[in-house]
Design an enzyme around this catalytic site. Sequence first.
Site, short mmCIF file in Angstrom:
data_model
loop_
_atom_site.label_atom_id
_atom_site.label_comp_id
_atom_site.label_asym_id
_atom_site.label_seq_id
_atom_site.Cartn_x
_atom_site.Cartn_y
_atom_site.Cartn_z
N TYR A 33 6.06 4.80 -8.02
CA TYR A 33 5.10 6.04 -7.59
C TYR A 33 5.77 7.40 -7.84
O TYR A 33 5.27 8.44 -7.22
CB TYR A 33 5.01 5.86 -6.15
CG TYR A 33 3.79 4.97 -5.94
CD1 TYR A 33 2.46 5.08 -6.33
CD2 TYR A 33 4.01 3.89 -4.82
CE1 TYR A 33 1.43 4.18 -6.02
CE2 TYR A 33 3.10 2.93 -4.69
CZ TYR A 33 1.79 3.21 -4.97
OH TYR A 33 0.52 2.35 -5.01
N PHE A 87 3.00 13.07 0.81
CA PHE A 87 3.13 11.67 1.40
C PHE A 87 3.91 10.96 0.69
O PHE A 87 4.12 9.60 1.07
CB PHE A 87 1.61 11.15 1.41
CG PHE A 87 0.93 11.14 0.01
CD1 PHE A 87 1.20 10.12 -0.96
CD2 PHE A 87 0.10 12.23 -0.16
CE1 PHE A 87 0.61 10.01 -1.86
CE2 PHE A 87 -0.49 11.98 -1.38
CZ PHE A 87 -0.44 11.07 -2.57
N ARG A 111 -10.74 -2.32 -0.12
CA ARG A 111 -10.51 -1.26 0.90
C ARG A 111 -11.33 -1.06 1.90
O ARG A 111 -11.09 -0.90 3.15
CB ARG A 111 -10.04 0.26 0.09
CG ARG A 111 -8.76 -0.19 -0.79
CD ARG A 111 -8.35 1.09 -1.75
NE ARG A 111 -7.41 1.35 -2.34
CZ ARG A 111 -6.88 2.06 -3.19
NH1 ARG A 111 -7.72 2.63 -3.86
NH2 ARG A 111 -5.65 1.92 -3.77
N HIS A 137 -2.94 -1.82 -4.71
CA HIS A 137 -2.89 -0.84 -5.94
C HIS A 137 -3.63 -1.38 -7.14
O HIS A 137 -3.52 -2.72 -7.30
CB HIS A 137 -1.57 -0.58 -6.22
CG HIS A 137 -1.16 0.01 -7.52
ND1 HIS A 137 -1.35 1.34 -7.62
CD2 HIS A 137 -1.03 -0.62 -8.81
CE1 HIS A 137 -1.18 1.63 -9.05
NE2 HIS A 137 -0.98 0.39 -9.56
P1 ATP Z 1 -3.05 3.48 -6.19
O1 ATP Z 1 -2.01 4.05 -6.97
O2 ATP Z 1 -2.10 2.85 -4.96
O3 ATP Z 1 -3.73 2.18 -6.76
P2 ATP Z 1 -4.94 5.52 -5.79
O4 ATP Z 1 -4.80 5.35 -7.45
O5 ATP Z 1 -6.26 4.99 -5.24
O6 ATP Z 1 -4.03 4.21 -5.21
P3 ATP Z 1 -3.39 7.62 -5.72
O7 ATP Z 1 -3.83 9.07 -5.51
O8 ATP Z 1 -2.72 7.32 -7.02
O9 ATP Z 1 -4.55 6.69 -5.52
O10 ATP Z 1 -2.37 7.53 -4.62
C1 ATP Z 1 -1.54 6.52 -4.54
C2 ATP Z 1 -0.93 5.91 -2.91
O11 ATP Z 1 -0.72 6.89 -2.17
C3 ATP Z 1 -2.41 5.66 -2.54
O12 ATP Z 1 -2.94 4.39 -2.84
C4 ATP Z 1 -2.00 5.73 -1.01
O13 ATP Z 1 -1.35 4.72 -0.63
C5 ATP Z 1 -1.17 7.12 -1.02
N1 ATP Z 1 -1.80 8.09 -0.34
C6 ATP Z 1 -2.81 8.59 -1.37
N2 ATP Z 1 -3.26 9.72 -0.85
C7 ATP Z 1 -2.72 9.87 0.32
C8 ATP Z 1 -2.74 10.72 1.55
N3 ATP Z 1 -3.48 11.74 1.53
N4 ATP Z 1 -1.99 10.19 2.51
C9 ATP Z 1 -1.28 9.45 2.61
N5 ATP Z 1 -1.15 8.66 1.48
C10 ATP Z 1 -1.68 8.72 0.51
MG MG Z 2 -2.92 5.63 -8.55
#
Ligand code: ATP
Ligand code: MG
Length: 139
Positions: free
Chosen positions: A50, A58, A103, A116
């Site tokens: 990540y 976060f 989700r 993810h």
């Molecule tokens: P992922 O990458 O896990 O598939 P995504 O692409 O839908 O999810 P991203 O924007 O890449 O979302 O964020 C990665 C991960 O970070 C999210 O899946 C979530 O677990 C966490 N996350 C994202 N936004 C927030 C937030 N506002 N508060 C807490 N955790 C968050």
């Molecule tokens: Mg993502």
Amino acid sequence: MTERTFSIIKPDATQRNLTGKINAVIEDAGLRIVAQKRIRMSRAQAEKFYEVHAARPFYGELVDSMTSGPVVVQVLEGEGAVAKYREVMGATNPEQAADGTIRKLYARNVGENSVHGSDSQDNAKLEIAQFFTEADIVG
Ligand code: ATP
Ligand code: MG
């Protein structure tokens, strides 16, 4: 085009014994699970995975939650697998996720959102390579 995407069933979901139910949604959508293993992510692995989010508020919480229990890492294969799996997962925030998505069905909140999925074919390749070798993937 047949392509591959990378999936993680996150600790919030493995802790609630949802692996099978999530896999059923994946398979019902026509995606094939061509590699799968249950692992415990190290802190270093989660931080690297990540790292694009390292500057976000976060990030610490995200790394904590990804290392809080077992995860199931997977390679999914199918027509347009990257976009299709994003659709099957639903919006990042389960309150905004469409009915029938993983989700909407199972996520607890925006952080503990059960799954993810890769957001591009390039990232899918990079993410798959972090956890699998080509020999692990049986199409
Ligand atoms: P992922 O990458 O896990 O598939 P995504 O692409 O839908 O999810 P991203 O924007 O890449 O979302 O964020 C990665 C991960 O970070 C999210 O899946 C979530 O677990 C966490 N996350 C994202 N936004 C927030 C937030 N506002 N508060 C807490 N955790 C968050
Ligand atoms: Mg993502």
